[in-house]
Design a protein around this motif. Structure first.
Motif, PDB file in Angstrom:
ATOM      1  N   GLU A  33       4.128  -1.995 -10.879  1.00 53.43           N
ATOM      2  CA  GLU A  33       4.339  -3.433 -10.747  1.00 53.43           C
ATOM      3  C   GLU A  33       5.338  -3.641  -9.619  1.00 53.43           C
ATOM      4  OE1 GLU A  33       5.223  -6.619 -13.925  1.00 53.43           O
ATOM      5  OE2 GLU A  33       5.134  -4.696 -14.983  1.00 53.43           O
ATOM      6  N   MET A  34       5.078  -4.579  -8.733  1.00 49.53           N
ATOM      7  CA  MET A  34       6.040  -4.822  -7.659  1.00 49.53           C
ATOM      8  C   MET A  34       6.168  -6.305  -7.393  1.00 49.53           C
ATOM      9  SD  MET A  34       3.873  -3.361  -4.449  1.00 49.53           S
ATOM     10  CE  MET A  34       2.845  -2.077  -5.104  1.00 49.53           C
ATOM     11  N   ARG A  35       7.275  -6.683  -6.771  1.00 53.84           N
ATOM     12  CA  ARG A  35       7.430  -8.109  -6.435  1.00 53.84           C
ATOM     13  C   ARG A  35       8.188  -8.241  -5.118  1.00 53.84           C
ATOM     14  NH1 ARG A  35      11.943  -9.910 -11.027  1.00 53.84           N
ATOM     15  NH2 ARG A  35      13.717  -8.954  -9.989  1.00 53.84           N
ATOM     16  N   TRP A  36       7.913  -9.335  -4.418  1.00 53.53           N
ATOM     17  CA  TRP A  36       8.591  -9.646  -3.159  1.00 53.53           C
ATOM     18  C   TRP A  36       9.693 -10.652  -3.420  1.00 53.53           C
ATOM     19  CZ3 TRP A  36       7.831  -6.718   0.917  1.00 53.53           C
ATOM     20  CH2 TRP A  36       6.643  -5.995   1.006  1.00 53.53           C
ATOM     21  N   VAL A  37      10.849 -10.427  -2.825  1.00 50.32           N
ATOM     22  CA  VAL A  37      11.970 -11.342  -2.989  1.00 50.32           C
ATOM     23  C   VAL A  37      12.386 -11.825  -1.602  1.00 50.32           C
ATOM     24  CG1 VAL A  37      14.351 -11.522  -3.845  1.00 50.32           C
ATOM     25  CG2 VAL A  37      12.735  -9.990  -4.987  1.00 50.32           C
TER      26      VAL A  37
ATOM     27  N   ILE B 274      10.338  -2.680  -7.079  1.00 47.78           N
ATOM     28  CA  ILE B 274       9.314  -2.130  -7.961  1.00 47.78           C
ATOM     29  C   ILE B 274       9.893  -1.959  -9.363  1.00 47.78           C
ATOM     30  CG2 ILE B 274       8.005  -0.945  -6.150  1.00 47.78           C
ATOM     31  CD1 ILE B 274       9.237   1.634  -7.116  1.00 47.78           C
ATOM     32  N   TYR B 275       9.023  -2.103 -10.354  1.00 54.22           N
ATOM     33  CA  TYR B 275       9.466  -2.004 -11.738  1.00 54.22           C
ATOM     34  C   TYR B 275       9.417  -0.542 -12.140  1.00 54.22           C
ATOM     35  CZ  TYR B 275      10.356  -3.784 -16.390  1.00 54.22           C
ATOM     36  OH  TYR B 275      10.941  -4.086 -17.595  1.00 54.22           O
ATOM     37  N   PHE B 276      10.563   0.008 -12.430  1.00 52.30           N
ATOM     38  CA  PHE B 276      10.636   1.435 -12.701  1.00 52.30           C
ATOM     39  C   PHE B 276      11.682   1.680 -13.772  1.00 52.30           C
ATOM     40  CE2 PHE B 276      11.800   5.844 -11.845  1.00 52.30           C
ATOM     41  CZ  PHE B 276      10.539   6.412 -11.742  1.00 52.30           C
ATOM     42  N   LYS B 277      11.288   2.382 -14.825  1.00 54.61           N
ATOM     43  CA  LYS B 277      12.210   2.664 -15.932  1.00 54.61           C
ATOM     44  C   LYS B 277      12.879   1.387 -16.429  1.00 54.61           C
ATOM     45  CE  LYS B 277      12.808   7.452 -15.500  1.00 54.61           C
ATOM     46  NZ  LYS B 277      13.411   8.574 -14.868  1.00 54.61           N
ATOM     47  N   GLU B 278      12.072   0.397 -16.718  1.00 51.64           N
ATOM     48  CA  GLU B 278      12.539  -0.863 -17.295  1.00 51.64           C
ATOM     49  C   GLU B 278      13.512  -1.651 -16.446  1.00 51.64           C
ATOM     50  OE1 GLU B 278      13.656   0.300 -21.297  1.00 51.64           O
ATOM     51  OE2 GLU B 278      11.723   1.324 -21.329  1.00 51.64           O
ATOM     52  N   LYS B 279      13.463  -1.433 -15.139  1.00 46.98           N
ATOM     53  CA  LYS B 279      14.338  -2.205 -14.239  1.00 46.98           C
ATOM     54  C   LYS B 279      13.599  -2.531 -12.962  1.00 46.98           C
ATOM     55  CE  LYS B 279      18.897  -0.191 -14.837  1.00 46.98           C
ATOM     56  NZ  LYS B 279      19.278   1.095 -14.375  1.00 46.98           N
ATOM     57  N   TRP B 280      13.982  -3.666 -12.334  1.00 47.68           N
ATOM     58  CA  TRP B 280      13.460  -3.952 -11.001  1.00 47.68           C
ATOM     59  C   TRP B 280      14.345  -3.253  -9.989  1.00 47.68           C
ATOM     60  CZ3 TRP B 280       8.821  -5.661 -10.036  1.00 47.68           C
ATOM     61  CH2 TRP B 280       8.166  -6.444 -10.989  1.00 47.68           C
ATOM     62  N   LEU B 281      13.745  -2.429  -9.138  1.00 51.14           N
ATOM     63  CA  LEU B 281      14.507  -1.658  -8.151  1.00 51.14           C
ATOM     64  C   LEU B 281      14.139  -2.109  -6.752  1.00 51.14           C
ATOM     65  CD1 LEU B 281      14.113   2.029  -9.278  1.00 51.14           C
ATOM     66  CD2 LEU B 281      16.241   0.773  -9.017  1.00 51.14           C
ATOM     67  N   GLU B 282      15.173  -2.387  -5.971  1.00 47.47           N
ATOM     68  CA  GLU B 282      14.917  -2.794  -4.593  1.00 47.47           C
ATOM     69  C   GLU B 282      14.665  -1.518  -3.784  1.00 47.47           C
ATOM     70  OE1 GLU B 282      18.524  -4.411  -3.109  1.00 47.47           O
ATOM     71  OE2 GLU B 282      17.857  -4.067  -1.064  1.00 47.47           O
TER      72      GLU B 282
ATOM     73  N   GLY C 223       0.828  -1.211   0.000  1.00 51.94           N
ATOM     74  CA  GLY C 223       0.000   0.000   0.000  1.00 51.94           C
ATOM     75  C   GLY C 223       0.861   1.259   0.000  1.00 51.94           C
ATOM     76  N   LEU C 224       1.947   1.216   0.751  1.00 51.99           N
ATOM     77  CA  LEU C 224       2.837   2.381   0.798  1.00 51.99           C
ATOM     78  C   LEU C 224       3.465   2.629  -0.582  1.00 51.99           C
ATOM     79  CD1 LEU C 224       4.449   4.594   2.270  1.00 51.99           C
ATOM     80  CD2 LEU C 224       6.139   2.843   2.883  1.00 51.99           C
ATOM     81  N   ALA C 225       3.919   1.548  -1.236  1.00 54.12           N
ATOM     82  CA  ALA C 225       4.535   1.714  -2.561  1.00 54.12           C
ATOM     83  C   ALA C 225       3.525   2.319  -3.542  1.00 54.12           C
ATOM     84  CB  ALA C 225       5.053   0.373  -3.083  1.00 54.12           C
ATOM     85  N   ARG C 226       2.271   1.882  -3.455  1.00 51.78           N
ATOM     86  CA  ARG C 226       1.257   2.450  -4.361  1.00 51.78           C
ATOM     87  C   ARG C 226       0.972   3.909  -4.013  1.00 51.78           C
ATOM     88  NH1 ARG C 226      -0.514  -2.725  -4.388  1.00 51.78           N
ATOM     89  NH2 ARG C 226      -1.655  -2.411  -2.451  1.00 51.78           N
ATOM     90  N   HIS C 227       0.996   4.219  -2.704  1.00 58.62           N
ATOM     91  CA  HIS C 227       0.775   5.602  -2.271  1.00 58.62           C
ATOM     92  C   HIS C 227       1.855   6.525  -2.856  1.00 58.62           C
ATOM     93  CE1 HIS C 227      -0.172   8.894   0.502  1.00 58.62           C
ATOM     94  NE2 HIS C 227       1.091   8.919   0.891  1.00 58.62           N
TER      95      HIS C 227
END
Ligand code: DAH
Length: 381
Positions: free
Chosen positions: A242-246, A261-269, A232-236
């Motif tokens: 798009e997000m994923r848990w690792v 989170i998927y941002f500018k064509e990369k997954w960012l922690e 919810g915080l990431a969406r806020h």
């Protein structure tokens, strides 16, 4: 090593001793380790600019002598690091870090009816026990080395993560809290690394009634609640991303996760988190409880949100940076400016009747290119 100051906010603790991290750091740090003799240290320090000699954290005065000890070989804090103490960028409402902090506060206030207590001026000077032992960092963990951490003396460090405050706040009776602060790690400097950055720690304690009512065991209940809260915080902050848990490892949580989170064509922690180790709760008077915790890097979030390309910009007091941000404004995109300081020159010349500003601008652009902008011309009789 990326975004490591940013990224290291999350990665310093997740690897075990023989991990990638020690490999990654051995080059830059083998040279700085060599400069740790008292002689080298004082030589290095004497070249520094004079710095403010006293500052205050939560009403406690800190002087240069408390932090920088020129003749003590067990002290590896240089003046340029001391000069960052007390800057408290995260407490400036117009600064990108302050704006992000306040946006996260808003999310928690709205979704948890002001239940989370907020701390943002705890002193960054902490004991070895607070920084490492209290959060179960093993004796031989690489993060305890002089290469990785700023030591004031063998028992006192500049905190390298806001997790250093978990135990004291739990003992103080806090059950829902957010701790924001400057954290310090010996690191190289480039566009994505800086030895001082900012983190926010979140912590929530549950009582048995809460998970028993759900029919789940305490750990699964806390893990599910944590993911819901942080998703919810990431969406806020980022909207519909798009997000994923690792799955990962931290000494203080089990299970442990990272959110990407998927941002500018990369997954960012963007953060590390998990269900708090029972041992931490037990030692601090919460044996019958379960808790979750997270730690996020404010610079990383701000670089993504505001399109800020260089972590060093956060420390800039150049008006071309500071004037781009305003309190409460999350939607701003940073507009890059020249890396050189502005240089003002007044030029006067005689003109005749046929002068027009357009002619002048064309002459200037012929030399300086399209970056040259009109900034007002005055004519005197
Ligand atoms: N302290 C970790 C770091 O700086 C981040 C972190 C991870 C904090 C998991 C937490 C946590 O509270 O549960 O790398």
């Amino acid at each position: 090593m990326m975004i490591s100051s940013v990224h290291a906010t999350l990665s310093l603790f997740r690897q075990s001793n023989n991990s990638l991290r020690s490999l990654k750091f051995c080059l830059p740090f083998s040279s700085s380790a060599a400069s740790l003799s008292a002689n080298n240290l004082s030589r290095k320090k004497s070249r520094q600019q004079p710095v403010l000699s006293a500052l205050e954290y939560g009403g406690v005065k800190i002087t240069r002598q408390d932090v920088v000890k020129d003749d003590d070989p067990t002290n590896n804090v240089p003046d340029n690091i001391f000069s960052k103490l007390g800057m408290q960028l995260h407490r400036r409402d117009q600064h990108p870090l302050g704006i992000i902090k306040n946006a996260i506060y808003d999310y928690f206030d709205t979704n948890y009816s002001n239940k989370f207590n907020k701390f943002d001026d705890l002193s960054p000077i902490v004991s070895l026990k607070q920084n490492f032992d209290d959060v179960l960092v093993p004796e031989d963990h690489v993060s305890r080395s002089y290469n990785d951490t700023y030591y004031i003396d063998p028992q006192t460090v500049l905190r390298c993560h806001t997790s250093a405050h978990q135990a004291e706040l739990l003992r103080d009776g806090q059950t829902h809290f957010l701790v924001t602060g400057d954290v310090y790690r010996r690191d190289s400097i480039d566009s994505t690394h800086y030895p001082v950055f900012h983190q926010m720690e979140g912590f929530r304690v549950f009582v048995p009634d809460e998970w028993e009512a759900s029919g789940m065991d305490g750990t699964s209940f806390a893990a599910e609640d944590l993911k819901k809260c942080l998703g919810g915080l990431a969406r806020h902050l980022f909207g519909d991303v798009e997000m994923r848990w690792v799955d990962t490892y931290f000494p203080f949580t089990n299970p442990s996760f990272e959110l990407e989170i998927y941002f500018k064509e990369k997954w960012l922690e963007v953060l590390g988190c998990g269900v708090t180790e029972q041992e931490i709760l037990k030692r601090n008077g919460k044996s019958n409880n379960v808790a979750w915790a997270f730690g996020l890097g404010l610079e990383r979030l701000a670089m993504v949100l505001f399109d800020i390309p260089d972590i060093r910009l956060f420390w800039s007091d150049d008006e071309r940076f500071t004037s781009q941000f305003s309190k409460g404004q999350l939607g701003i995109k940073f507009k890059p400016f020249s890396k050189y300081p502005p240089c003002y020159k007044d030029i006067s010349f005689w003109i005749n009747e046929s002068f027009t500003e357009n002619n002048l601008c064309e002459v200037v652009r012929g030399v300086a290119g399209d970056l040259a902008e009109e900034d007002g011309t005055t004519t005197s009789p």
